[in-house]
Scaffold this motif. Structure first.
Motif, short mmCIF file in Angstrom:
data_model
loop_
_atom_site.label_atom_id
_atom_site.label_comp_id
_atom_site.label_asym_id
_atom_site.label_seq_id
_atom_site.Cartn_x
_atom_site.Cartn_y
_atom_site.Cartn_z
N SER A 173 -5.04 0.76 -4.89
CA SER A 173 -6.20 0.58 -4.01
C SER A 173 -7.45 1.24 -4.57
N GLY A 181 0.85 -1.19 0.00
CA GLY A 181 0.00 0.00 0.00
C GLY A 181 0.89 1.24 0.00
N ALA A 224 -7.91 -2.69 -3.57
CA ALA A 224 -7.52 -2.25 -2.22
C ALA A 224 -7.07 -3.41 -1.33
#
Ligand SMILES: *Cc1c(COP(=O)(O)O)cnc(C)c1O
Length: 364
Positions: A219, A90, A224
């Protein structure tokens, strides 16, 4: 000494005083709080994906350099030849890596605000000083003069600018951002998390400015749950950041899955085009509700407020009707009364609008 005392003696005061990031339970609710893509994939493609994962050697560590995945990311996102990319679990993790690398005593992380909450949270965690420069009301534009004054006065090690901005949804003036890049004594990271929903990128400018880094995430595009973000920029910076990236931060499942989905960018592209159309429809319908102010959006969410009903009350009333959005009242003085709704599927947007219409109708 009891355990409680030990905790207080050992844990850093900044950590003791902070609160864990709270994620509300969304079970059974229409989930419009976290900028997720609501669309599903056709069964035949899901089966193909499972087939790709079938032979994953999950007893082995992932490719620490993710060579194959990076090759595909470079091609799909047209990363310029002069730039390297660094992968994060992320883009949140990339923010953390950058902050760790810059955390000399007294170093400052600067961002316009309100903006993405992680900039401040990560600065605290990494022991950087955080400085926010308020956006201008009522349209949440960048205050160029205030930003330049802050750059000169605070000499920040890094400036984070989200483009489009979260939670306000707007794009800042490109010439103002470029002036900030030129004037900044340190790094400028342009966070393009919502790139798929806007027609604007600063990626080509990486060739022109040696202090500019561009961050993206998969994401908000629709992946995500797989957790992948990347940072593009000059080798001289990225080689230092690589030293702080934990070697196996991107799992085999993520590497293989993202590779597969990147081969089907046409599906993701169709989904994001649909979300853009639904966003524009949602903004139109929201702006027709009595007492409702809606801000323009170049992202997959919309910021709004309703006169006559306190935002926390509205948020709770929607939740009682099984609709979860984000209440931003209290998050920043400029967000008084504001709520943020993610663009969902047509049905979800309809359910949200119906519930909101009933609530605002009963208020006036
Ligand atoms: C959601 C978001 C991110 C973080 O995304 P990851 O899921 O950690 O990749 C980063 N920046 C902004 C502005 C965001 O809204």
């Amino acid at each position: 000494m009891d355990t409680e005392d030990k905790v207080r003696r050992l844990i850093r005061p900044a950590v003791l005083q902070s609160a864990a990031y709270h994620v509300p339970d969304a079970a059974g609710l229409v989930k419009l709080d976290a900028m997720e893509n609501p669309h599903s994939w056709p069964d035949n493609l899901r089966d193909e994906w499972l087939h790709v994962l079938r032979d994953t050697r999950f007893n082995r560590y992932p490719d620490a350099d993710a060579v194959e995945l990076k090759r595909r990311l470079r091609r799909v996102f047209s990363i310029p030849d002069g730039a390297l990319i660094l992968l994060g679990n992320g883009s949140d993790e990339i923010i953390q890596i950058i902050a760790l690398a810059l955390a000399r005593p007294g170093a400052v992380l600067l961002a316009p605000e309100p903006s993405f909450a992680m900039y401040r949270a990560v600065a605290m965690a990494a022991n950087l000083e955080y400085a926010g420069v308020p956006l201008r009301e009522p349209e949440f534009s960048l205050d160029g003069e205030a930003m330049e004054a802050a750059l000169d006065r605070l000499r920040p090690a890094v400036v984070f600018i989200a483009s489009p901005n979260n939670p306000t949804g707007n794009l800042f003036a490109a010439d103002l951002i470029e002036r900030i890049v030129q004037r900044a004594p340190g790094l400028v990271v342009i966070d393009e998390a919502y790139h798929a929903y806007a027609d604007c990128s600063f990626l080509p400018l990486v060739a022109r400015y040696d202090n500019l880094l561009i961050m993206r995430t998969l994401s908000k595009l629709g992946l995500a749950g797989l957790r992948l973000g990347f940072l593009a920029g000059r080798a001289c910076w990225l080689e230092e950041f690589e030293k702080l990236r934990l070697p196996y931060n991107v799992s085999v499942l993520t590497q293989k899955s993202i590779g597969f989905f990147l081969d089907h960018m046409d599906v993701l592209g169709e989904q994001t085009r649909q979300i853009r159309r639904d966003r524009d429809r949602l903004i139109g319908e929201l702006s027709r509700l009595p007492g409702t102010t809606v801000w323009p959006s170049a992202a997959n969410f919309v910021l709004f407020k309703v006169d006559g009903i306190a935002a926390p009350v509205l948020h709770e009333e929607l939740r009682r009707r099984d609709i979860l959005i984000k209440c931003l009242d209290g998050a920043h003085p400029l967000l008084r009364g504001c709520l943020r709704v993610t663009v969902g599927s047509a049905d979800e947007n309809h359910a949200f609008l119906a519930a909101l219409t009933a609530l605002t109708g009963s208020a006036s």
